[in-house]
Scaffold this active site. Sequence first.
Site, PDB file in Angstrom:
ATOM      1  N   TYR A 316      79.718 -13.258  49.888  1.00 37.48           N
ATOM      2  CA  TYR A 316      78.446 -13.530  50.427  1.00 37.48           C
ATOM      3  C   TYR A 316      77.270 -13.219  49.768  1.00 37.48           C
ATOM      4  O   TYR A 316      76.181 -14.377  50.805  1.00 37.48           O
ATOM      5  CB  TYR A 316      78.312 -13.734  52.017  1.00 37.48           C
ATOM      6  CG  TYR A 316      79.701 -13.720  52.539  1.00 37.48           C
ATOM      7  CD1 TYR A 316      80.139 -15.416  52.478  1.00 37.48           C
ATOM      8  CD2 TYR A 316      79.997 -13.246  53.605  1.00 37.48           C
ATOM      9  CE1 TYR A 316      81.466 -15.030  52.868  1.00 37.48           C
ATOM     10  CE2 TYR A 316      80.981 -13.039  54.557  1.00 37.48           C
ATOM     11  CZ  TYR A 316      81.765 -14.183  54.463  1.00 37.48           C
ATOM     12  OH  TYR A 316      83.098 -14.517  54.873  1.00 37.48           O
ATOM     13  N   CYS A 342      87.578  -3.253  38.135  1.00 31.24           N
ATOM     14  CA  CYS A 342      87.616  -4.466  36.263  1.00 31.24           C
ATOM     15  C   CYS A 342      86.820  -5.710  37.048  1.00 31.24           C
ATOM     16  O   CYS A 342      87.952  -6.944  36.821  1.00 31.24           O
ATOM     17  CB  CYS A 342      88.552  -4.269  36.149  1.00 31.24           C
ATOM     18  SG  CYS A 342      88.392  -2.441  35.895  1.00 31.24           S
ATOM     19  N   GLU A 343      85.718  -6.221  37.347  1.00 34.76           N
ATOM     20  CA  GLU A 343      85.194  -7.397  38.137  1.00 34.76           C
ATOM     21  C   GLU A 343      83.609  -7.356  38.042  1.00 34.76           C
ATOM     22  O   GLU A 343      83.210  -6.224  38.657  1.00 34.76           O
ATOM     23  CB  GLU A 343      85.315  -8.370  38.601  1.00 34.76           C
ATOM     24  CG  GLU A 343      86.634  -7.998  39.297  1.00 34.76           C
ATOM     25  CD  GLU A 343      87.184  -9.379  39.319  1.00 34.76           C
ATOM     26  OE1 GLU A 343      86.456 -10.170  38.279  1.00 34.76           O
ATOM     27  OE2 GLU A 343      88.890  -9.174  39.416  1.00 34.76           O
TER      28      GLU A 343
END
Length: 418
Positions: A316, A342-343
């Site tokens: 959000y 890993c993002e």
Amino acid sequence: MNYFHYKDNALWCEEVPVTEIAGKVGTPFYLYSERTLKHHFRVFDAAFSGVPHITCFAVKSNSNIAVLRIFIAEGSGVDIVSGGELYRALQAGVDTRKVVYSGVGKRVDEIEYALGADILMFNVESSQELEVINSCAERLKKKACIALRINPDVDPETHPHISTGLMSNKFGIDIKKSLEEYRRARTLGQLEIKGVSCHIGSQVTKISPFLDALERIKKLVRLLRDDGMDIEYLDLGGGLGIAYDKEDVPHPSEYAKAIIDASKDINCTFIFEPGRVIVGNAGILVTEVLYTKSNDAKNFIVIDAGMNDLARPSLYNSYHRILPVIDKEREEIIADVVGPICESGDYLAKGREISRFERGELMAVMSAGAYGFTMSSNYNSRGRIPEVLVRDDQFFVIRKREVYGDLIRGEVIPEFLR
Ligand SMILES: *Cc1c(COP(=O)(O)O)cnc(C)c1O
């Protein structure tokens, strides 16, 4: 109001220094203050002491059974949204006559489980669900007590992902069709109509949307009563917001006064389903700085907690204050506080003006008691982190840190691969 405070430049929870807990349980971990949890519950519940009511804590905001137990001991009921939450509440010793069951997608096995437990009522969200609950009750030779969850079509003016009371949201039954649905419910033999419910959204920081919804619901209650239906309960859901930063939020007593004043002419037992307002500011996430690095564009602070531990910022874009556990003179910098996942969406803060932290220092991510642990996952095969409860000068691990073995529990390599 909470019991996290600095003493001699160190962050304490009640009478325990946060560093002491970190030393014993390692990082990252969730930390809750029992005194704060109790205080928040009591303030909310007492605000409605002048009217008949049941406070049903929203389990999805923090479902640890020790936390539930604190509220249950204070007389709380629960608002559940799954069979799993009912199981937790039962383990915590809930009075099943104070359980309300919400959610758009209740399965047959979950409905049967709740019927077997004799819960207070189902907040039904569609006409098909009415039929399914009726036939489950028939099979179990039980009566099912129900309210219809009405979508009052009011804008709670919160983040679109946590608004639930608009026509464009999947929740509830269109208020325009509600009389018709109640009449249909009345024809179903195993159902007992008990009330009307609504829940307009979460992190609502104004009182007016609640009052708008209440006005619409009150009209419906009158129609239903004129039609001969016995509406005993008025469930106004949860949704009251908290201050994550400098938001100006209504105090529960203002919220209560407004609701009580607006419903003098309606004789009902109220049900409330607060979650965030009770637990949000009663918990923090404690994490350690692993690395710091900079490039031409940015400063990064890499910490050992990630979006799998606290999903709200990634989901959000929500704000959590970040404080040093040991305070000292620091340079202020602008940095992204990022996790090990890993993002690129794995951050707890973006472009934040923040003190310069060094590798090995502890950070407190504030207001993480609601939708923190309960939204956590094992993504990147990271074990879920412990939950710790402080009471006065003692602390208790109320959920252990997951170990590698927990990660593959239930997984099976089939014979042909062996
Ligand atoms: C999520 C939810 C709540 C709790 O909302 P908060 O904003 O945490 O108070 C209450 N009732 C229902 C039906 C919910 O879905």
